[in-house]
Motif scaffolding. Structure first.
Motif, PDB file in Angstrom:
ATOM      1  N   ARG A   7     -39.908  30.348  45.639  1.00  0.00           N
ATOM      2  CA  ARG A   7     -39.258  29.528  46.648  1.00  0.00           C
ATOM      3  C   ARG A   7     -39.542  30.120  48.017  1.00  0.00           C
ATOM      4  NH1 ARG A   7     -33.140  29.339  44.624  1.00  0.00           N
ATOM      5  NH2 ARG A   7     -33.614  31.567  44.458  1.00  0.00           N
ATOM      6  N   ARG A   8     -39.340  29.322  49.041  1.00  0.00           N
ATOM      7  CA  ARG A   8     -39.558  29.810  50.392  1.00  0.00           C
ATOM      8  C   ARG A   8     -38.686  31.038  50.657  1.00  0.00           C
ATOM      9  NH1 ARG A   8     -41.642  26.600  54.312  1.00  0.00           N
ATOM     10  NH2 ARG A   8     -41.047  24.780  53.073  1.00  0.00           N
ATOM     11  N   GLY A   9     -39.309  32.124  51.132  1.00  0.00           N
ATOM     12  CA  GLY A   9     -38.581  33.348  51.415  1.00  0.00           C
ATOM     13  C   GLY A   9     -38.640  34.377  50.305  1.00  0.00           C
ATOM     14  N   ASP A  10     -39.179  34.020  49.126  1.00  0.00           N
ATOM     15  CA  ASP A  10     -39.283  34.980  48.023  1.00  0.00           C
ATOM     16  C   ASP A  10     -40.299  36.072  48.354  1.00  0.00           C
ATOM     17  OD1 ASP A  10     -37.439  33.632  46.569  1.00  0.00           O
ATOM     18  OD2 ASP A  10     -38.845  32.752  45.132  1.00  0.00           O
ATOM     19  N   SER A  11     -40.027  37.280  47.865  1.00  0.00           N
ATOM     20  CA  SER A  11     -40.982  38.377  48.006  1.00  0.00           C
ATOM     21  C   SER A  11     -42.045  38.267  46.921  1.00  0.00           C
ATOM     22  CB  SER A  11     -40.270  39.729  47.896  1.00  0.00           C
ATOM     23  OG  SER A  11     -39.365  39.909  48.964  1.00  0.00           O
ATOM     24  N   VAL A  12     -43.270  38.641  47.267  1.00  0.00           N
ATOM     25  CA  VAL A  12     -44.383  38.551  46.331  1.00  0.00           C
ATOM     26  C   VAL A  12     -45.307  39.736  46.564  1.00  0.00           C
ATOM     27  CG1 VAL A  12     -45.801  37.148  47.879  1.00  0.00           C
ATOM     28  CG2 VAL A  12     -46.176  37.015  45.420  1.00  0.00           C
ATOM     29  N   TYR A  13     -45.989  40.161  45.509  1.00  0.00           N
ATOM     30  CA  TYR A  13     -46.914  41.287  45.603  1.00  0.00           C
ATOM     31  C   TYR A  13     -48.333  40.800  45.328  1.00  0.00           C
ATOM     32  CZ  TYR A  13     -42.737  44.192  45.440  1.00  0.00           C
ATOM     33  OH  TYR A  13     -41.517  44.766  45.716  1.00  0.00           O
ATOM     34  N   LEU A  14     -49.252  41.187  46.192  1.00  0.00           N
ATOM     35  CA  LEU A  14     -50.662  40.885  46.000  1.00  0.00           C
ATOM     36  C   LEU A  14     -51.360  42.131  45.481  1.00  0.00           C
ATOM     37  CD1 LEU A  14     -53.317  39.327  46.294  1.00  0.00           C
ATOM     38  CD2 LEU A  14     -53.347  39.978  48.700  1.00  0.00           C
ATOM     39  N   VAL A  15     -52.000  42.005  44.327  1.00  0.00           N
ATOM     40  CA  VAL A  15     -52.742  43.107  43.724  1.00  0.00           C
ATOM     41  C   VAL A  15     -54.179  42.643  43.532  1.00  0.00           C
ATOM     42  CG1 VAL A  15     -52.916  44.687  41.778  1.00  0.00           C
ATOM     43  CG2 VAL A  15     -50.665  43.878  42.526  1.00  0.00           C
ATOM     44  N   GLY A  16     -55.136  43.403  44.063  1.00  0.00           N
ATOM     45  CA  GLY A  16     -56.523  42.985  43.938  1.00  0.00           C
ATOM     46  C   GLY A  16     -57.485  44.072  44.355  1.00  0.00           C
ATOM     47  N   LEU A  17     -58.749  43.674  44.541  1.00  0.00           N
ATOM     48  CA  LEU A  17     -59.810  44.587  44.948  1.00  0.00           C
ATOM     49  C   LEU A  17     -60.329  44.187  46.319  1.00  0.00           C
ATOM     50  CD1 LEU A  17     -61.883  44.900  41.636  1.00  0.00           C
ATOM     51  CD2 LEU A  17     -60.257  46.551  42.573  1.00  0.00           C
ATOM     52  N   SER A  18     -60.570  45.187  47.152  1.00  0.00           N
ATOM     53  CA  SER A  18     -61.133  44.939  48.469  1.00  0.00           C
ATOM     54  C   SER A  18     -62.649  44.821  48.356  1.00  0.00           C
ATOM     55  CB  SER A  18     -60.761  46.080  49.418  1.00  0.00           C
ATOM     56  OG  SER A  18     -61.361  47.290  48.981  1.00  0.00           O
ATOM     57  N   ARG A  19     -63.315  44.600  49.486  1.00  0.00           N
ATOM     58  CA  ARG A  19     -64.774  44.494  49.474  1.00  0.00           C
ATOM     59  C   ARG A  19     -65.432  45.772  48.994  1.00  0.00           C
ATOM     60  NH1 ARG A  19     -65.903  41.419  55.274  1.00  0.00           N
ATOM     61  NH2 ARG A  19     -65.041  39.380  54.671  1.00  0.00           N
ATOM     62  N   SER A  20     -64.788  46.893  49.223  1.00  0.00           N
ATOM     63  CA  SER A  20     -65.327  48.178  48.771  1.00  0.00           C
ATOM     64  C   SER A  20     -64.875  48.515  47.357  1.00  0.00           C
ATOM     65  CB  SER A  20     -64.894  49.291  49.729  1.00  0.00           C
ATOM     66  OG  SER A  20     -63.472  49.355  49.811  1.00  0.00           O
ATOM     67  N   LEU A  21     -64.317  47.503  46.644  1.00  0.00           N
ATOM     68  CA  LEU A  21     -63.871  47.651  45.250  1.00  0.00           C
ATOM     69  C   LEU A  21     -62.755  48.682  45.109  1.00  0.00           C
ATOM     70  CD1 LEU A  21     -67.273  47.436  43.317  1.00  0.00           C
ATOM     71  CD2 LEU A  21     -65.681  45.611  43.926  1.00  0.00           C
ATOM     72  N   GLN A  22     -61.925  48.775  46.139  1.00  0.00           N
ATOM     73  CA  GLN A  22     -60.769  49.654  46.083  1.00  0.00           C
ATOM     74  C   GLN A  22     -59.536  48.848  45.678  1.00  0.00           C
ATOM     75  OE1 GLN A  22     -60.786  53.030  46.605  1.00  0.00           O
ATOM     76  NE2 GLN A  22     -63.020  52.862  46.761  1.00  0.00           N
ATOM     77  N   ALA A  23     -58.771  49.378  44.724  1.00  0.00           N
ATOM     78  CA  ALA A  23     -57.539  48.704  44.304  1.00  0.00           C
ATOM     79  C   ALA A  23     -56.555  48.669  45.469  1.00  0.00           C
ATOM     80  CB  ALA A  23     -56.933  49.423  43.110  1.00  0.00           C
ATOM     81  N   THR A  24     -55.999  47.498  45.722  1.00  0.00           N
ATOM     82  CA  THR A  24     -55.111  47.314  46.867  1.00  0.00           C
ATOM     83  C   THR A  24     -53.862  46.561  46.436  1.00  0.00           C
ATOM     84  OG1 THR A  24     -57.042  47.168  48.313  1.00  0.00           O
ATOM     85  CG2 THR A  24     -54.948  46.435  49.224  1.00  0.00           C
ATOM     86  N   SER A  25     -52.719  46.948  46.961  1.00  0.00           N
ATOM     87  CA  SER A  25     -51.465  46.268  46.667  1.00  0.00           C
ATOM     88  C   SER A  25     -50.665  46.134  47.955  1.00  0.00           C
ATOM     89  CB  SER A  25     -50.658  47.051  45.627  1.00  0.00           C
ATOM     90  OG  SER A  25     -49.395  46.445  45.422  1.00  0.00           O
TER      91      SER A  25
END
Length: 284
Positions: A7-25
Motif C-alpha cells: 500500500r502507499r507508504g509501505d516500506s520495501v527492500y530492494l535487493v539486487g546486483l549493481s553494474r559491477s556485480l556487487q550485491a546491493t540492498s
C-alpha cells in the motif's frame, strides 16, 4: 502467490546486483502500488508492455548535509521484498522513446516494480503444462499454456474526469465502491489489428462492467478472461457494459480463443518467458 499487499507508504527492500556485480540492498517507500504503465509506440515496431500496473518507489534520497543525491535503483535491477524477506515484485528495466526538439527520438530507460503474481501465474501454467501445442524446451517437449486475453489496449482515466465526459453519477459511485483506491475507469486506446474486438469497440470507449460486475483495473479484465476457461458455455465471449458518447451500451466481445494462442499474452511476453523457461530444470 496472491497479489502483493503493498500500500502507499509501505516500506520495501530492494535487493539486487549493481553494474559491477556487487550485491546491493536498499530500503525505500512505496509511493504508488498500482501505477498504470504508459509506454508509447516506438518509431519502429518492437516489444512494448501494455495493460500493466507497476510499483512506484521513492527513488531519490536527498542528503542536504552531505551535499549529494543518492539514486535508488535506477542503475541496477533485482527484487522487492517486504520486511520479512518475502519477494513481492521484480525490480526491472523498461524502455520507451522520448522526443526532443523536432522529430528526434531517443531511448529512455526507467525501472519499476513488476508484481510477482503476474509472473508466477504464467510460470505455474508452464510447469504444470497446458492444452496448447507441444514445443521442445531444454530437450523436453512441453505443452504450452494458453492464456486468454482481451485483444485491446487500455488506459485508466480518473472518475472525476470521466464524469465530465458524461459518465453518470450512479456509475461513478459504483466504481468508487468497487475500488476506492484507484477511483478510475478503463478506456479503449486501440484494438489489435484483425481482432474481433476491433469491430465492436472504439477508441475512447469506457469499459464499465463485465457480466454486470464493475471493472476498474487491468487485473479485473484478466480475471474475467481466465474465468472463460472454467465455463464451458462461454464460447470465448464476454458480456461487456461500455459507455460511448453519452450512451451506455451492451457489447458481446469475443476474445482470443484457445486455438488462437499466437495472440495470447504468451506472445506479448515472449522475451520474459524465454528467460523463465531457461530457469526450468532440464531432465535427462
Amino acid at each position: 502467490m496472491t497479489e502483493p499487499a503493498f500500500r502507499r507508504g509501505d516500506s520495501v527492500y530492494l535487493v539486487g546486483l549493481s553494474r559491477s556485480l556487487q550485491a546491493t540492498s536498499r530500503k525505500s517507500t512505496v509511493t504508488n502500488p498500482c501505477a498504470a504503465l504508459n509506454i508509447g509506440s516506438a518509431d519502429c515496431p518492437r516489444y512494448r508492455a501494455t495493460n500493466m500496473e507497476v510499483i512506484d518507489l521513492i527513488q531519490v534520497l536527498i542528503f542536504p548535509c552531505l551535499g549529494f543525491y543518492l539514486d535508488f535503483g535506477s542503475t541496477f535491477s533485482g527484487v522487492l521484498t517486504d520486511d520479512r524477506g518475502r519477494v513481492q515484485a521484480i525490480w526491472g528495466s523498461f524502455s520507451t522513446q522520448l522526443k526532443y526538439g523536432g522529430s528526434t527520438s531517443e531511448d529512455h530507460q526507467f525501472v519499476r516494480g513488476l508484481p510477482v503474481y503476474a509472473i508466477s501465474e504464467v510460470l505455474d501454467k508452464i510447469i504444470s503444462g497446458g492444452k496448447g501445442p507441444r514445443l521442445l524446451i531444454n530437450g523436453i517437449k512441453r505443452p504450452m499454456p494458453l492464456v486468454r486475453i482481451l485483444e485491446v489496449e487500455l488506459y485508466p482515466t480518473l472518475l472525476s474526469k470521466a464524469s465530465s465526459f458524461g459518465l453518470s453519477d450512479d456509475w461513478v459511485q459504483a466504481l468508487v465502491k468497487k475500488d476506492p483506491v484507484r477511483r478510475q475507469v478503463l478506456r479503449v486506446k486501440g484494438c489489435l489489428a484483425g481482432s474481433k474486438a476491433e469491430h465492436l469497440l472504439e477508441q475512447g470507449d469506457m469499459i464499465l462492467a463485465i457480466k454486470k460486475e464493475p471493472i476498474t483495473c487491468f487485473r479485473d479484465i484478466e480475471r474475467a478472461c481466465q474465468e472463460l476457461d472454467v465455463s464451458e458455455e462461454s464460447a470465448g465471449e464476454l458480456n461487456m457494459t461500455i459507455f460511448r458518447q453519452v450512451a451506455q451500451q451492451q457489447k458481446i466481445a469475443t476474445i482470443a480463443s484457445k486455438e488462437s494462442y499466437e495472440r495470447s499474452i504468451i506472445a506479448l511476453w515472449c522475451k520474459l518467458l524465454k528467460l523463465l523457461l531457461s530457469l526450468l530444470p532440464s531432465q535427462t
